[in-house]
Design an enzyme around this catalytic site. Structure first.
Site, PDB file in Angstrom:
ATOM      1  N   GLN A 138       0.833  -1.200   0.000  1.00  0.00           N
ATOM      2  CA  GLN A 138       0.000   0.000   0.000  1.00  0.00           C
ATOM      3  C   GLN A 138       0.868   1.250   0.000  1.00  0.00           C
ATOM      4  O   GLN A 138       0.341   2.359  -0.096  1.00  0.00           O
ATOM      5  CB  GLN A 138      -0.914   0.010   1.239  1.00  0.00           C
ATOM      6  CG  GLN A 138      -1.866  -1.162   1.295  1.00  0.00           C
ATOM      7  CD  GLN A 138      -2.693  -1.212   2.569  1.00  0.00           C
ATOM      8  OE1 GLN A 138      -2.858  -2.278   3.144  1.00  0.00           O
ATOM      9  NE2 GLN A 138      -3.225  -0.088   3.029  1.00  0.00           N
TER      10      GLN A 138
ATOM     11  N   GLU B 148     -12.440   4.953   6.413  1.00  0.00           N
ATOM     12  CA  GLU B 148     -12.484   4.135   7.631  1.00  0.00           C
ATOM     13  C   GLU B 148     -13.643   4.463   8.556  1.00  0.00           C
ATOM     14  O   GLU B 148     -13.843   3.771   9.560  1.00  0.00           O
ATOM     15  CB  GLU B 148     -11.160   4.301   8.382  1.00  0.00           C
ATOM     16  CG  GLU B 148     -10.008   3.706   7.601  1.00  0.00           C
ATOM     17  CD  GLU B 148      -8.653   4.234   8.030  1.00  0.00           C
ATOM     18  OE1 GLU B 148      -7.665   3.532   7.873  1.00  0.00           O
ATOM     19  OE2 GLU B 148      -8.590   5.373   8.518  1.00  0.00           O
TER      20      GLU B 148
ATOM     21  N   ARG C 240      -8.226  -0.995   8.606  1.00  0.00           N
ATOM     22  CA  ARG C 240      -9.105   0.169   8.435  1.00  0.00           C
ATOM     23  C   ARG C 240      -9.328   0.898   9.733  1.00  0.00           C
ATOM     24  O   ARG C 240     -10.456   1.177  10.113  1.00  0.00           O
ATOM     25  CB  ARG C 240     -10.461  -0.303   7.909  1.00  0.00           C
ATOM     26  CG  ARG C 240     -10.567  -0.194   6.400  1.00  0.00           C
ATOM     27  CD  ARG C 240     -11.894  -0.642   5.924  1.00  0.00           C
ATOM     28  NE  ARG C 240     -12.544   0.377   5.109  1.00  0.00           N
ATOM     29  CZ  ARG C 240     -13.522   0.108   4.255  1.00  0.00           C
ATOM     30  NH1 ARG C 240     -13.952  -1.113   4.087  1.00  0.00           N
ATOM     31  NH2 ARG C 240     -14.087   1.051   3.558  1.00  0.00           N
ATOM     32  N   CYS C 241      -8.222   1.192  10.435  1.00  0.00           N
ATOM     33  CA  CYS C 241      -8.431   1.674  11.799  1.00  0.00           C
ATOM     34  C   CYS C 241      -7.783   3.004  12.077  1.00  0.00           C
ATOM     35  O   CYS C 241      -7.960   3.548  13.150  1.00  0.00           O
ATOM     36  CB  CYS C 241      -7.905   0.653  12.781  1.00  0.00           C
ATOM     37  SG  CYS C 241      -6.145   0.758  12.987  1.00  0.00           S
TER      38      CYS C 241
END
Ligand SMILES: Cc1cc2nc3c(=O)[nH]c(=O)nc-3n(C[C@H](O)[C@H](O)[C@H](O)COP(=O)(O)OP(=O)(O)OC[C@H]3O[C@@H](n4cnc5c(N)ncnc54)[C@H](O)[C@@H]3O)c2cc1C
Lengths: 291, 794
Positions: free
Chosen positions: B223, B740, B370-371
């Site tokens: 990513q 998110e 996704r935090c």
């Protein structure tokens, strides 16, 4: 994922398939829908030398209800076919209720009822349904064809009564003597999950009485469990509230659950009891409305 | 007069343009790591530890070497001779690449085999014999902090216990005073279980070292490809210009593909040693048991309350389980990430947070999924504490929130923990959500249902969260500041290529970035191709995670396009034979102020840049921009869920889900809604089934998709989405991060709903996952159910 090395054969004749299995001397495996065997291969939990793919064998892809009510399901009949079967929906409520709860639509397109029985997974749904219905498995080997009652078919977790050179050809559900009624309930955490607890109930009704009762459980023991005491307690009885509660209690006692991350022993017993009662109440309710 | 362009028609700002990347994805034409084959390529497989904690007495690789087709077998000892047995983590700890002394978690990398095909490599892995001497296993913080606990990190000098850190933030003294004055103190403890992002595509790499040119090319599932290049340059001391990282199409990341994993490093060394391209494709179990997980944090939370409902102070203590190596991939100076963003949407005067992080014999590398650096835990804890506090005060859930939410006129607002929130309409979002769910009606239905023995429940979650790191003052990775970049080149026919330092993995950059260019320049979005992920061509950027792409790289796209527009203005003035000051801009076209029908389109300007430039003006039409955001962006969300719980089995069904998101200006509303739906699905997953736990021996329960359950379309509920738009005051387009929000804010809404339904049983808390047996236990025993679900003990 990369399985161990194996040889692959896809014979077109039953005799050839049996011969291959025989020569394999226990190191060969039948491949039907592949929905249980292939995951084992890719994880290298199973490493057979030879796979005998039976998908090319003729005449095994059927299910039918015979005039007397006997149901026959061939070794290549897929879960999805049974799920969509009009004749099952009309004639066999326990199986009709179980079919859509097995795995997910993708798996149902490939997996077979007979393969599921052979796999003898203690959490298998078909084994519970066929046990409640007191079915049998027809198998062919070098010495010919024989029938094995379902209640003697699974010999332990993931073990069945077939000899290494036998192929199961079909599952047979005997014709009901009374009006068949039944249901299947399964506690799953998600669609496609195996049962935390599953209950198959198949009864035959005649003149307001239960003439035969079959109750089988999955997910709550080392193999499919026939709740014998509950079955016997119902036989000859009317489906009164008291009889239903008692059957629920006896079935819960027959369960042999283990505590794991799906729940405690008490919880699983409680679910079994709840499901038996719910199915029987539904049957009683429907019978009352019909009367 | 010419007709002004219709911005929606050219796919500009606000257009729900179909995702251009889907064209190839739905045709099976994506190009993922495993689709790439290089000539002469070898295959690598990793041998992982079957046990959670053991000393390695010996590793015998002789049988593996003897298998035909095996080219290389690597062990920790061999890595050590090249100083590569250990590598730094992004949290300033170290992590084993291949174990030398001990294995510290089940699934740890012990050896790897490189062979002509992956089957042979796997066979050879099985032929390696490792002699393990078992050591006592630690699977939770309580065991880790016990006085006689065995030391997991005996490799580290000065490490005397299993504590990775102690940390605190806020004002202890003022918080204590506020608690002393409180009418009511509401306390609750809970656990946010470990989960795994579980992208459908696992990790993988193909390392290709070319001895002739000296160039190392690595295709990998990253990513953040530039961070990898920087790390390889700094750690492996290869010259930076000789390293090329290419991140092809990525089959999901969710934070799992930010860290640098041992497999990548091994494949690079293997390629250098064999002088052949080496491919490593991780299998599903490898991914689930060894790569970046999420959560695994315990909370003790307290709120000091005034009788009238005002929150006076908050006190939190978190205990986080980091596994064997402290590998949080997060860029802040704060050990527990942005946990102290908790309560940012409420007007809370005093706050104090203490945090303890511990080592255990579990997989390392938290903070994924996704935090946004532990914001997920922060907001879950916050909203569960809020629900419990309202119940303790006997106050309505919506009313309690309304009393405490920061008001529109109070921005900018400094939170008690020191963050600066800058914009929002929190009360309005709450109103929209309550209206949509039919709040008052539902409460009535709930009452009636209770009388019939049916359990209905409603859960609310309101939160603002910090998204879009940087700014560069506070956020960096390995010292590199958290800015991002874009490079826009307009070709002579007015078509363009845009490159950024971000890396899309489902977020839809190829669609959305082109829309920003369309908005800024009037070039139809279809005329702009977007390219990301190749460090030889893309400008330097910090990658895509933490909902940072639109806030940072997206802003850079705007700024680069504006530079292009400034140059195009000069070209227009030249074409129109007027001075630059006399030229006006409307979407896609410059015109003469005094004669609006005399104009030059952006395409005409582009042609002029190559074919008709004025004297003294540099040819070409391109620009790059590096954007360092002045602040984080603060989207707000309100999620409301209603459920019905079956009291006989503990099974619960979702009745309705309403989401109201205020993420500022929406560039592509459809893409935004897709992100929110995906996030809500993950929130539902977390609340009901998705968790990883360990038995006492450290065996991972959740190492395959039979045990680790991802919800499918079959059980996932539908979502009703609404929007409120408060533009971000500092972003060039007014946009805020959104990727998110729903994963962060959603879980509490589901759990609050179930807790609301079973409140009559005196239950305050059931920890996630709310599996039926746990809910039933709470109902039937009338008590709380805490901690990770027990695993096979019989
Ligand atoms: C994701 C997933 C979820 C699932 N969920 C469920 C579920 O919820 N409930 C459930 O009941 N099942 C579930 N299953 C299993 C599924 O129902 C399988 O289809 C079934 O268990 C096996 O049938 P098969 O035809 O695929 O057999 P195969 O996988 O081909 O074979 C299974 C075993 O039986 C043997 N065998 C198969 N056919 C014969 C034969 N004719 N004669 C002799 N031996 C034979 C094979 O040698 C092998 O050992 C799931 C499977 C998957 C992959």
């Amino acid at each position: 994922m990369y399985p161990s090395r194996f040889r692959y054969e896809a014979p077109r004749e039953l005799t050839e398939a049996i011969k291959l299995l025989h020569e394999g001397q226990g190191e060969a495996k039948v491949l039907a829908g592949g929905q249980s065997l292939v995951p084992l291969l890719k994880l290298r939990f199973a490493a057979p030398e030879l796979l005998v793919d039976i998908n090319n064998l003729p005449g095994l892809d059927y299910h039918r209800v015979e005039p007397d009510g006997t149901i026959r399901v061939g070794a290549l009949c897929r879960h999805a076919t049974l799920e969509r079967s009009g004749s099952l929906a009309q004639r066999q409520p326990t199986m009709a209720a179980a079919a859509p709860l097995i795995a997910d639509p993708l798996v149902r397109n490939r997996g077979t009822l007979v393969g599921s029985l052979c796999h003898a997974d203690p959490q298998g749904d078909w084994a519970a349904a066929v046990t409640a219905l007191d079915g049998r498995v027809v198998a062919a080997g070098p010495d010919g064809v024989r029938e094995i009652p379902i209640r003697q078919f699974a010999t332990g977790p993931f073990e069945n009564a077939l000899r290494y050179d036998e192929i199961a050809l079909e599952a047979v559900i005997p014709a009901p003597k009374g009006t068949p009624a039944g249901g299947y309930l399964k506690l799953e955490r998600r669609v496609g999950d195996f049962a935390t607890a599953g209950v198959a109930v198949a009864v035959e009704l005649s003149g307001g009485l239960v003439t035969r009762a079959g109750i089988a459980l999955c997910g709550v023991g080392p193999s499919t469990i026939a709740a014998l005491d509950a079955e016997q307690a119902l036989a000859g009885q009317a489906l009164t509230a008291a009889a239903i509660e008692r059957a629920g209690d006896l079935a819960a006692q027959a369960a042999q659950p283990r505590r794991d991350h799906r729940g405690s022993v008490e919880y699983k017993r409680h679910v079994i009891r709840t499901f038996v009662v719910r199915i029987l109440r539904d049957i009683a309710g429907a019978a009352e409305r019909a009367a | 007069m010419t007709q002004a362009l219709d911005e929606i028609k050219i796919g500009g700002l606000g257009a729900s343009r179909r995702r251009v990347e889907d064209n190839r994805f739905i045709r099976g034409k994506g190009n993922y790591i495993d689709d790439i084959t290089l000539p002469g390529m070898l295959h690598m497989e990793i041998l992982r530890s079957p046990v959670a904690h053991a000393r390695i007495r010996a590793i015998d690789t002789s049988k593996a070497w003897n298998i035909p087709g095996v080219r290389l077998v690597l062990t920790g000892e061999m890595m050590a001779t090249r100083n590569l047995a250990w590598m730094p983590t992004l949290s300033y700890d170290t992590q084993a690449v291949l174990a030398t002394d001990k294995v510290r978690f089940q699934g740890q990398e012990v050896a790897c085999v490189v062979a002509d095909d992956p089957y042979v490599a796997k066979d050879a892995c099985e032929a390696i014999v490792v002699d393990y001497e078992p050591l006592p296993v630690i699977v939770n913080p309580e065991q880790a902090m016990a006085p006689d606990a065995p030391l997991i990190r005996d490799d580290k000098e000065n490490q005397v216990d299993n504590v990775a850190f102690h940390w605190q933030v806020g004002d202890k003294a003022s918080t204590e005073r506020a608690f002393a004055e409180a009418d009511v103190v509401s306390r609750i403890s809970m656990h946010y279980p470990r989960s795994h992002p579980s992208p459908i595509e696992c990790c993988g790499s193909i390392a290709d070292f070319d001895r002739a040119t000296g160039k190392l090319t690595v295709y990998m599932t990253s990513q953040a490809p530039h961070i990898v290049r920087a790390a390889v340059a700094m750690v492996a001391e290869l010259p930076e210009h000789m390293i090329r990282i290419i991140s092809p199409d990525i089959g999901g990341g969710f934070g799992n593909k930010v860290p640098i994993y041992p497999g990548y490093v091994m494949s690079i060394l293997a390629s250098i040693l064999t002088e052949r391209p080496v491919k490593w494709i991780e299998d599903k179990t490898g991914n689930l048991i060894s790569t970046g997980f999420g959560r695994d944090v315990y909370l003790d939370g307290e709120l000091a309350l005034r009788r009238d409902g005002r929150i006076l102070a908050v006190r939190m203590h978190t205990t986080s389980d980091h596994g064997a190596f402290f590998g949080d991939a997060q860029p802040s100076k704060f050990k527990i990430g942005l946990m102290h963003s908790a309560f940012a949407c409420y007007d809370v005067p005093h706050a104090h947070l203490t945090a303890t992080g511990v080592y255990t014999n579990k997989a390392p590398g938290g903070v994924a999924y996704r935090c946004s650096f532990r914001v997920t835990e922060a907001m879950y804890f916050q909203e569960r504490m809020i629900q419990a506090a309202a119940d303790d005060l006997g106050m309505d859930q919506a009313e309690f929130r309304r009393v405490n939410l920061v008001r529109d006129e109070d921005f900018p607002h400094r939170t008690a923990f020191g963050f600066l929130t800058d914009s929002g309409q929190y009360g309005r979002c709450l109103d929209v959500a309550l209206e949509a769910i039919g709040y008052a009606d539902f409460r009535k239905q709930q009452e009636e249902a209770r009388e019939q023995g049916r359990l209905l429940g409603l859960g609310i979650s309101t939160m603002t969260e910090p998204l879009g790191a940087g700014n560069s003052r506070e956020y960096d990775i390995l010292g590199i500041k958290m800015f991002d970049s874009a490079e826009l080149r307009v070709h002579l026919t007015g078509r363009a290529i845009l490159r950024t330092g971000a890396r899309t993995q489902g977020q839809g950059h190829e669609t959305t970035w082109a829309q920003i260019v369309a908005h800024e320049l009037g070039i139809p979005a279809d005329d702009v191709v977007v390219e990301e992920g190749d460090t030889d061509t893309a400008p330097f950027g910090m990658g895509t995670y933490a909902s940072r792409s639109t806030p940072v790289a997206g802003a850079a796209v705007s700024m680069a396009a504006r530079k292009v527009r400034a140059k195009a203005r000069k070209l227009a003035a030249h074409l129109l034979e007027v001075s630059e000051e006399d030229v006006e801009w409307e979407l896609g076209r410059f015109y003469v102020r005094s004669a609006p029908d005399r104009g030059a389109t952006i395409q005409e300007c582009a042609m002029a840049a190559y074919a008709n430039m004025p004297d003294g003006l540099e040819p070409g039409l391109e620009a790059s921009a590096y954007y360092d955001p002045p602040n984080l962006t603060w989207p707000f969300a309100c999620y409301v869920v209603t459920v019905e719980v079956d009291p006989e089995t503990g099974v619960w069904d979702v009745l309705n889900v309403v989401g109201v998101d205020d993420c500022g200006v929406r560039i592509n509303p459809m893409v935004v809604e897709g992100q929110i739906m995906g996030g809500l699905t993950e929130a539902y997953a977390m609340a009901c089934v998705q968790f990883i736990t360990f038995d006492a021996a450290g065996n991972c329960i959740g190492s395959n998709y039979l045990d680790y359950l991802l919800p499918t379309a079959w059980e996932t509920p539908g979502f009703e989405l609404h929007e409120v738009v408060t533009p971000c005051p500092h972003h060039p387009l007014g946009a805020k991060g959104v990727g998110e929000c729903a994963t962060v804010g959603g879980p509490a809404a589901f759990v609050n709903a179930v807790m609301d339904a079973i409140k009559p049983y005196g239950v305050r808390n059931v920890d996630m996952p709310l599996l039926p047996d746990r809910v039933y236990e709470a109902i039937s025993q009338r008590h709380d159910v805490s901690g990770a679900p027990p695993v096979k003990v019989d």
